[in-house]
Design an enzyme around this catalytic site. Structure first.
Site, PDB file in Angstrom:
ATOM      1  N   HIS A   1      68.232  53.055  62.102  1.00 15.19           N
ATOM      2  CA  HIS A   1      67.539  51.636  62.173  1.00 15.19           C
ATOM      3  C   HIS A   1      68.539  50.643  62.425  1.00 15.19           C
ATOM      4  O   HIS A   1      68.922  49.846  61.676  1.00 15.19           O
ATOM      5  CB  HIS A   1      67.084  51.200  60.654  1.00 15.19           C
ATOM      6  CG  HIS A   1      65.981  50.209  60.796  1.00 15.19           C
ATOM      7  ND1 HIS A   1      65.633  49.667  62.170  1.00 15.19           N
ATOM      8  CD2 HIS A   1      65.163  49.593  60.021  1.00 15.19           C
ATOM      9  CE1 HIS A   1      64.708  48.778  61.844  1.00 15.19           C
ATOM     10  NE2 HIS A   1      64.409  48.666  60.564  1.00 15.19           N
TER      11      HIS A   1
ATOM     12  N   ASP B   1      66.690  50.327  49.284  1.00 17.87           N
ATOM     13  CA  ASP B   1      65.459  50.631  50.199  1.00 17.87           C
ATOM     14  C   ASP B   1      64.372  51.499  49.624  1.00 17.87           C
ATOM     15  O   ASP B   1      64.648  51.954  48.450  1.00 17.87           O
ATOM     16  CB  ASP B   1      66.059  51.335  51.458  1.00 17.87           C
ATOM     17  CG  ASP B   1      64.873  51.381  52.696  1.00 17.87           C
ATOM     18  OD1 ASP B   1      63.745  50.383  52.445  1.00 17.87           O
ATOM     19  OD2 ASP B   1      65.069  52.004  53.555  1.00 17.87           O
TER      20      ASP B   1
ATOM     21  N   CYS C   1      65.866  45.892  53.357  1.00 19.06           N
ATOM     22  CA  CYS C   1      65.195  45.661  54.699  1.00 19.06           C
ATOM     23  C   CYS C   1      63.792  45.288  54.464  1.00 19.06           C
ATOM     24  O   CYS C   1      63.259  44.824  55.562  1.00 19.06           O
ATOM     25  CB  CYS C   1      65.426  46.804  55.518  1.00 19.06           C
ATOM     26  SG  CYS C   1      64.775  48.389  54.858  1.00 19.06           S
TER      27      CYS C   1
HETATM   28  N1  NVA Z   1      63.622  53.662  55.304  1.00 13.30           N
HETATM   29  C1  NVA Z   1      62.465  52.952  55.493  1.00 13.30           C
HETATM   30  C2  NVA Z   1      62.726  51.750  56.142  1.00 13.30           C
HETATM   31  C3  NVA Z   1      61.335  51.012  56.628  1.00 13.30           C
HETATM   32  C4  NVA Z   1      61.687  49.565  57.566  1.00 13.30           C
HETATM   33  C5  NVA Z   1      61.423  53.935  56.283  1.00 13.30           C
HETATM   34  O1  NVA Z   1      62.095  54.442  57.142  1.00 13.30           O
HETATM   35  O2  NVA Z   1      60.232  53.795  55.960  1.00 13.30           O
HETATM   36  N1   CP Z   2      62.518  46.249  58.036  1.00 14.48           N
HETATM   37  C1   CP Z   2      61.598  46.496  58.757  1.00 14.48           C
HETATM   38  O1   CP Z   2      61.977  47.223  59.655  1.00 14.48           O
HETATM   39  O2   CP Z   2      60.435  46.338  58.505  1.00 14.48           O
HETATM   40  P1   CP Z   2      59.066  46.672  59.359  1.00 14.48           P
HETATM   41  O3   CP Z   2      58.781  48.238  58.837  1.00 14.48           O
HETATM   42  O4   CP Z   2      57.946  45.944  58.703  1.00 14.48           O
HETATM   43  O5   CP Z   2      59.088  46.646  60.813  1.00 14.48           O
END
Ligand code: NVA
Ligand code: CP
Length: 317
Positions: free
Chosen positions: A142, A233, A272
């Site tokens: 990310h 997270d 995040c």
């Molecule tokens: N680790 C999380 C981040 C969301 C922004 C996911 O991949 O769902």
């Molecule tokens: N942190 C983040 O990427 O949030 P969303 O999944 O809401 O885009």
């Protein structure tokens, strides 16, 4: 895991595509642009409108709030516009290939942001696109999030080289990009995760090769002690099964007041978002004075403006 830089445009599939110097340039540009428009309404265009006339396609194979809204507002502030394609309501959802989607979008818009599951899909998109492709999250990484996180850390008065960042919980996509950033920007990461939930060793090795000290431990208190930044997270990322066994393994890694008290007194807490308050973070930490999570969320706009400018070859030599 790598993107290619082709002609005047650059793919941003991972932080390594830009490298440390260009990430530093992105952060500086974000600080300057943010300050320059402090009194403007959020939808007003920056005075130089550097992306006037450009259109960004936002392609989502997973849900999003922050990434979707921040890319939209970022493009408006840069003078451009976006369109949103959800896979369920586009032909992608009916099996049209990534390659053909990349070819078609390359004829119709000026850049693509993709949020998807398998990282190989964004690599495939980049191979077939003739416009910039930006990673808006994959199962592997990310990177846009971490540009915003670094910006937030610097805004809170901390220098990146030598910084001690402590991560708690799941060894996931967000941690992978933090590790990649550590190698590029020369900070250290202590990873406190239960056995079986460690990050991908390729990201750990890359950070170490870049000169970062990376410690993987099952001792949450040891990881927190003296840290400058405490970060966590969700324990269950998008696409993962909601397993009771995993939640039980994660429980000792909750970021709570007792854990945060072990960090430096001026440590900040990052997440995040979206957060699951009561799981990976306690309410008092999430809403407490050391929490910078809403600065971090806002900074997605400012960071992505720099990523977009870099991708269009308008930032970084
Ligand atoms: N680790 C999380 C981040 C969301 C922004 C996911 O991949 O769902
Ligand atoms: N942190 C983040 O990427 O949030 P969303 O999944 O809401 O885009």
């Amino acid at each position: 895991m790598t993107g290619s830089n082709t002609g005047q445009y650059r793919h941003f599939l991972d932080l390594g595509d830009a490298g440390g110097d260009h990430i530093a340039a992105m952060i500086n540009d974000a600080i300057n642009r943010k300050a320059a428009r402090a009194s403007k309404p959020k939808g007003a265009v920056d005075s130089d409108a550097p992306l006037a006339g450009r259109v960004l396609a936002l392609v989502f194979e997973k849900s999003s709030t922050r990434t979707r809204v921040s890319f939209d507002i970022a493009m408006r502030q840069l003078g451009g516009s976006v369109l949103v394609l959800d896979s369920a309501s586009s032909q992608l959802g009916r099996g049209e290939s990534i390659a053909d989607t990349a070819r078609v979008l390359s004829r119709m818009v000026d850049a693509i942001m993709l949020r998807t599951d398998d990282h190989a899909k964004i690599e495939e998109m980049a191979r077939h696109a003739t416009i910039p492709v930006i990673n808006g999250l994959t199962d592997s990484s990310h990177p846009c999030q971490i540009v915003a996180d670094l910006l937030t850390v610097i805004e809170h008065g901390k220098a990146l080289p030598g910084l001690d960042v402590a991560w708690f919980g799941d060894g996931n996509n967000v941690l992978h990009s933090i590790l990649e950033a550590a190698g590029l920007m020369k900070f250290n990461v202590r990873v406190a995760v239960p056995e079986g939930y460690e990050p991908d060793s390729r990201f750990v090795e890359r950070a170490r090769t870049g000169g970062a000290t990376v410690t993987i431990t099952q001792d949450a208190e040891a990881a927190a002690r003296g840290a400058d930044v405490i970060v966590t997270d969700t324990w269950i990322s998008m696409g993962q099964a909601h397993a009771e066994e995993k939640l039980a393994a994660m429980a000792p890694y909750q970021v709570n007041a007792a854990l945060l008290a072990l960090a430096k007194p001026d440590a900040i807490f990052l997440h995040c978002l979206p957060a699951h308050v009561g799981e990976e973070v306690s309410e008092d930490v999430f809403a407490g004075r050391q929490s910078a999570v809403f600065d971090e969320a806002e900074n997605r706009i400012h960071a992505q403006k720099s990523v977009l400018l870099w991708s269009f070859g308008l930032l970084g030599a």
